[in-house]
Design a protein around this motif. Structure first.
Motif, PDB file in Angstrom:
ATOM      1  N   THR A 137     -27.000  -3.029 -48.746  1.00  0.00           N
ATOM      2  CA  THR A 137     -27.101  -3.633 -47.416  1.00  0.00           C
ATOM      3  C   THR A 137     -25.744  -3.607 -46.730  1.00  0.00           C
ATOM      4  O   THR A 137     -24.760  -4.132 -47.266  1.00  0.00           O
ATOM      5  CB  THR A 137     -27.587  -5.086 -47.496  1.00  0.00           C
ATOM      6  OG1 THR A 137     -28.815  -5.141 -48.213  1.00  0.00           O
ATOM      7  CG2 THR A 137     -27.788  -5.657 -46.099  1.00  0.00           C
ATOM      8  N   ALA A 138     -25.705  -3.009 -45.551  1.00  0.00           N
ATOM      9  CA  ALA A 138     -24.503  -3.062 -44.723  1.00  0.00           C
ATOM     10  C   ALA A 138     -24.537  -4.326 -43.872  1.00  0.00           C
ATOM     11  O   ALA A 138     -25.602  -4.743 -43.396  1.00  0.00           O
ATOM     12  CB  ALA A 138     -24.440  -1.837 -43.815  1.00  0.00           C
ATOM     13  N   LEU A 139     -23.382  -4.922 -43.698  1.00  0.00           N
ATOM     14  CA  LEU A 139     -23.244  -6.088 -42.818  1.00  0.00           C
ATOM     15  C   LEU A 139     -22.426  -5.644 -41.613  1.00  0.00           C
ATOM     16  O   LEU A 139     -21.216  -5.415 -41.719  1.00  0.00           O
ATOM     17  CB  LEU A 139     -22.556  -7.235 -43.557  1.00  0.00           C
ATOM     18  CG  LEU A 139     -23.260  -7.722 -44.838  1.00  0.00           C
ATOM     19  CD1 LEU A 139     -22.429  -8.784 -45.539  1.00  0.00           C
ATOM     20  CD2 LEU A 139     -24.642  -8.266 -44.506  1.00  0.00           C
ATOM     21  N   ILE A 140     -23.094  -5.482 -40.494  1.00  0.00           N
ATOM     22  CA  ILE A 140     -22.443  -4.983 -39.281  1.00  0.00           C
ATOM     23  C   ILE A 140     -21.981  -6.175 -38.452  1.00  0.00           C
ATOM     24  O   ILE A 140     -22.803  -6.964 -37.966  1.00  0.00           O
ATOM     25  CB  ILE A 140     -23.413  -4.102 -38.466  1.00  0.00           C
ATOM     26  CG1 ILE A 140     -23.932  -2.959 -39.343  1.00  0.00           C
ATOM     27  CG2 ILE A 140     -22.718  -3.562 -37.226  1.00  0.00           C
ATOM     28  CD1 ILE A 140     -25.061  -2.185 -38.699  1.00  0.00           C
ATOM     29  N   ARG A 141     -20.678  -6.309 -38.302  1.00  0.00           N
ATOM     30  CA  ARG A 141     -20.121  -7.441 -37.553  1.00  0.00           C
ATOM     31  C   ARG A 141     -19.909  -7.026 -36.095  1.00  0.00           C
ATOM     32  O   ARG A 141     -19.303  -5.994 -35.812  1.00  0.00           O
ATOM     33  CB  ARG A 141     -18.803  -7.896 -38.176  1.00  0.00           C
ATOM     34  CG  ARG A 141     -18.977  -8.340 -39.625  1.00  0.00           C
ATOM     35  CD  ARG A 141     -17.832  -9.177 -40.153  1.00  0.00           C
ATOM     36  NE  ARG A 141     -18.103  -9.599 -41.525  1.00  0.00           N
ATOM     37  CZ  ARG A 141     -18.851 -10.649 -41.844  1.00  0.00           C
ATOM     38  NH1 ARG A 141     -19.385 -11.397 -40.884  1.00  0.00           N
ATOM     39  NH2 ARG A 141     -19.051 -10.967 -43.108  1.00  0.00           N
ATOM     40  N   LEU A 142     -20.408  -7.847 -35.192  1.00  0.00           N
ATOM     41  CA  LEU A 142     -20.315  -7.578 -33.768  1.00  0.00           C
ATOM     42  C   LEU A 142     -19.218  -8.423 -33.139  1.00  0.00           C
ATOM     43  O   LEU A 142     -18.809  -9.458 -33.683  1.00  0.00           O
ATOM     44  CB  LEU A 142     -21.661  -7.854 -33.088  1.00  0.00           C
ATOM     45  CG  LEU A 142     -22.890  -7.161 -33.698  1.00  0.00           C
ATOM     46  CD1 LEU A 142     -24.130  -7.461 -32.878  1.00  0.00           C
ATOM     47  CD2 LEU A 142     -22.665  -5.659 -33.817  1.00  0.00           C
ATOM     48  N   ARG A 143     -18.769  -7.991 -31.986  1.00  0.00           N
ATOM     49  CA  ARG A 143     -17.666  -8.695 -31.326  1.00  0.00           C
ATOM     50  C   ARG A 143     -18.049 -10.113 -30.926  1.00  0.00           C
ATOM     51  O   ARG A 143     -17.190 -10.993 -30.826  1.00  0.00           O
ATOM     52  CB  ARG A 143     -17.205  -7.902 -30.103  1.00  0.00           C
ATOM     53  CG  ARG A 143     -15.866  -8.390 -29.550  1.00  0.00           C
ATOM     54  CD  ARG A 143     -15.275  -7.449 -28.536  1.00  0.00           C
ATOM     55  NE  ARG A 143     -14.926  -6.158 -29.067  1.00  0.00           N
ATOM     56  CZ  ARG A 143     -13.846  -5.897 -29.792  1.00  0.00           C
ATOM     57  NH1 ARG A 143     -12.998  -6.881 -30.099  1.00  0.00           N
ATOM     58  NH2 ARG A 143     -13.602  -4.686 -30.230  1.00  0.00           N
ATOM     59  N   ASP A 144     -19.328 -10.367 -30.700  1.00  0.00           N
ATOM     60  CA  ASP A 144     -19.749 -11.717 -30.324  1.00  0.00           C
ATOM     61  C   ASP A 144     -19.857 -12.652 -31.519  1.00  0.00           C
ATOM     62  O   ASP A 144     -20.272 -13.814 -31.385  1.00  0.00           O
ATOM     63  CB  ASP A 144     -21.070 -11.679 -29.550  1.00  0.00           C
ATOM     64  CG  ASP A 144     -22.239 -11.145 -30.387  1.00  0.00           C
ATOM     65  OD1 ASP A 144     -22.083 -10.979 -31.619  1.00  0.00           O
ATOM     66  OD2 ASP A 144     -23.306 -10.884 -29.806  1.00  0.00           O
ATOM     67  N   GLY A 145     -19.514 -12.174 -32.710  1.00  0.00           N
ATOM     68  CA  GLY A 145     -19.520 -13.003 -33.906  1.00  0.00           C
ATOM     69  C   GLY A 145     -20.772 -12.901 -34.747  1.00  0.00           C
ATOM     70  O   GLY A 145     -20.792 -13.381 -35.887  1.00  0.00           O
ATOM     71  N   SER A 146     -21.813 -12.278 -34.243  1.00  0.00           N
ATOM     72  CA  SER A 146     -23.052 -12.157 -35.001  1.00  0.00           C
ATOM     73  C   SER A 146     -22.952 -11.029 -36.022  1.00  0.00           C
ATOM     74  O   SER A 146     -22.072 -10.170 -35.944  1.00  0.00           O
ATOM     75  CB  SER A 146     -24.237 -11.941 -34.063  1.00  0.00           C
ATOM     76  OG  SER A 146     -24.053 -10.763 -33.295  1.00  0.00           O
ATOM     77  N   VAL A 147     -23.881 -11.057 -36.978  1.00  0.00           N
ATOM     78  CA  VAL A 147     -23.908 -10.064 -38.053  1.00  0.00           C
ATOM     79  C   VAL A 147     -25.314  -9.477 -38.148  1.00  0.00           C
ATOM     80  O   VAL A 147     -26.306 -10.207 -38.106  1.00  0.00           O
ATOM     81  CB  VAL A 147     -23.498 -10.688 -39.405  1.00  0.00           C
ATOM     82  CG1 VAL A 147     -23.598  -9.649 -40.520  1.00  0.00           C
ATOM     83  CG2 VAL A 147     -22.080 -11.241 -39.328  1.00  0.00           C
ATOM     84  N   VAL A 148     -25.387  -8.158 -38.257  1.00  0.00           N
ATOM     85  CA  VAL A 148     -26.659  -7.461 -38.410  1.00  0.00           C
ATOM     86  C   VAL A 148     -26.727  -6.885 -39.815  1.00  0.00           C
ATOM     87  O   VAL A 148     -25.806  -6.180 -40.251  1.00  0.00           O
ATOM     88  CB  VAL A 148     -26.796  -6.324 -37.369  1.00  0.00           C
ATOM     89  CG1 VAL A 148     -28.118  -5.570 -37.572  1.00  0.00           C
ATOM     90  CG2 VAL A 148     -26.695  -6.858 -35.953  1.00  0.00           C
ATOM     91  N   GLU A 149     -27.814  -7.187 -40.535  1.00  0.00           N
ATOM     92  CA  GLU A 149     -28.024  -6.596 -41.861  1.00  0.00           C
ATOM     93  C   GLU A 149     -28.762  -5.270 -41.685  1.00  0.00           C
ATOM     94  O   GLU A 149     -29.770  -5.202 -40.987  1.00  0.00           O
ATOM     95  CB  GLU A 149     -28.828  -7.535 -42.751  1.00  0.00           C
ATOM     96  CG  GLU A 149     -28.071  -8.794 -43.142  1.00  0.00           C
ATOM     97  CD  GLU A 149     -28.799  -9.591 -44.212  1.00  0.00           C
ATOM     98  OE1 GLU A 149     -29.799  -9.067 -44.762  1.00  0.00           O
ATOM     99  OE2 GLU A 149     -28.372 -10.719 -44.497  1.00  0.00           O
TER     100      GLU A 149
END
Length: 500
Positions: A137-149
């Protein structure tokens, strides 16, 4: 099991991948799969280049090759024909704004397709700045602070502006990229002289931006080679019957000669093809004169216009007919010969392969005739004058060109270290991306799967300019659409296998 595919970047490449995923999932559903779309732009699809509203910004490729569905390159032209009359025997270089509308339509249709198929689509309007996690599982960190799995992630970051001329950054009058065009419209006075760094298609886009605003100042194109693109033949392509410059001939040579096949052999095949084509037209090619670095681009421009108009432009006909094999031809060359191609032939190849529409060529010729446009080759450097509010470009022969405004139109980033994108920098620092010796990153040519030495790295794919060293033809929409199709297909095949 639940599986997710994330597309980072929703320009033309990302949209093509999104459309392909929904088409395949509608035809062959996979239980539990969901899609995530990461877009830094509120208006998904058009991006910087296709979001322009200027009438002078035309596509550089004819409409028959701009479709965003795999194996349907003419779909855009069909879409156009439903909206306005088109000459069935003519060519159409549509305004980029119109193409932006087409991309929005493709996005809307993909949403509807996903909804009908019961495939959840999650949109994240933010910028991906880092990826962590592992192969599961990749954890994609976004500039708004959220994380997408994400289980499978496609990097479709578009055509990033390069890190070049850093010493000019923050200088008044310096524009680091031709896009968005409104920066140039708002920031350049109609009477100001302008130096445009570059003389290829990005430079011509910059010229169009200025001329659409009735620019009256001098415009100077300055570049290393001083060459303009040749002019596109203003007629539908006819299939040129290549005999020598073909994959089969190249593979035959490799089979017979092995590693001795080189860029010299490749050029000999092209030259033989061109010589025979010229002879069939009752002409003979002066190959020494074809070294355009030694000739004035503006003196050649009327000749190029006339040859394109008469459909006697041989180099263009050969190379455009070979476009669907170009990536495989590139793959046949070893690292040493790819480097030799870049140093020896690439500028000449680019002028004949990446041509400009006749409309743009005529605008350039008119500006040159009235003395408003000049093209200079052999640029050595461009610096800010220490005493005057001017930029100065020095040419190899010692001559200088000066202007209060500079626009960097040298094109997109080619090498990994030229890409300033935070996500790409982070992935390179993690050593999950590795530079390819010919540009971009290491990836599988067929699928776009990123090649990394870390077996626990997240499962990443890439499409577009990021894999230019592997696939070469990554500034062509039709080619990127094909690559997006193969990447999506590979991901879905693997997910289908894992979900059993």
């Amino acid at each position: 099991m639940a599986f997710s595919i994330t597309i980072i970047g929703m320009g033309a490449c990302g949209v093509a991948a999104f459309a392909e995923a929904t088409i395949r999932l509608a035809a062959a559903p996979i239980t539990g799969i969901e899609l995530h779309l990461v877009s830094r732009e509120e208006d998904m699809g058009p991006g910087l280049a296709f979001g322009t509203d200027q009438p002078g910004h035309l596509l550089n490729t004819e409409s028959r090759l701009m479709g965003l569905y795999a194996n349907e390159p003419a779909h855009f032209r069909e879409w156009l024909a439903e909206r306005r009359p088109l000459d069935p025997d003519g060519v159409e270089y549509a305004p980029r704004a119109e193409y932006g509308e087409y991309i929005r339509q493709v996005v809307a249709d993909a949403y509807r397709r996903a909804d009908a198929a019961g495939v959840p689509v999650h949109v994240h309007r933010s910028e991906a700045v880092a990826i962590e996690g592992n192969r599961d599982t990749a954890l994609i960190r976004l500039r708004d602070g959220s994380v997408v799995e994400s289980h499978y992630t496609l990097l479709a970051i578009g055509t990033p502006k390069p890190i070049r001329f850093e010493d000019l950054e923050d200088q008044p009058g310096y524009f680091d990229f031709p896009w968005p065009a409104r920066r140039l419209r708002d920031g350049i006075g109609a009477e100001q002289d302008v130096i445009v760094l570059g003389s290829s298609l990005s430079a011509i886009d910059t010229f169009a931006t200025l001329m659409d605003q009735d620019h009256r100042g001098q415009i100077h194109f300055v570049s290393k080679d001083g060459m303009l693109p040749r002019v596109e033949i203003p007629a539908p392509e006819d299939t040129y019957p290549r005999v020598h410059f073909t994959l089969s001939q190249m593979r035959r040579l490799i089979r017979e000669r092995g590693p001795r096949f080189s860029i010299v052999d490749l050029f000999r095949l092209f030259r033989r093809e061109a010589d025979e084509a010229a002879a069939a037209q009752g002409e003979e090619i002066d190959w020494q004169a074809e070294d355009r670095m030694r000739r004035s681009a503006l003196e050649l421009l009327p000749i190029d216009i006339a040859r394109a108009d008469s459909r006697r432009e041989i180099f263009q006909r050969i190379l455009t007919s070979a476009r669907f094999e170009a990536s495989e031809m590139w793959d046949l060359l070893g690292p040493r010969d790819r480097d030799r191609f870049t140093r020896w032939l690439a500028p000449h190849f680019a002028t004949a392969r990446f041509t400009m529409p006749m409309t743009n060529a005529c605008r350039l010729a008119e500006a040159a005739e009235r003395g408003q446009l000049q093209v200079h080759g052999g640029v050595a450097n461009t610096v800010r004058d220490a005493e005057k509010p001017l930029f100065v470009s020095t040419l190899a022969d010692g001559r200088t060109v000066s202007a209060p405004v500079v626009v960097n139109a040298t094109g997109t980033a080619m090498t990994l270290d030229e890409i300033p994108d935070d996500l790409i920098v982070q992935l390179a620092e993690r050593r999950w991306l590795h530079p390819h010796p010919s540009g971009g990153i290491e990836a599988h040519r067929q699928t776009g799967e990123v090649i990394t030495r870390d077996r626990e790295a997240p499962r990443l794919y890439a499409v577009g300019q990021l894999v230019n060293g592997v696939q070469r033809d990554t500034n062509a929409v039709w080619f990127n659409v094909q690559c997006a199709e193969r990447a999506v297909q590979d991901m879905l095949i693997k997910i289908a296998g894992e979900s059993r």
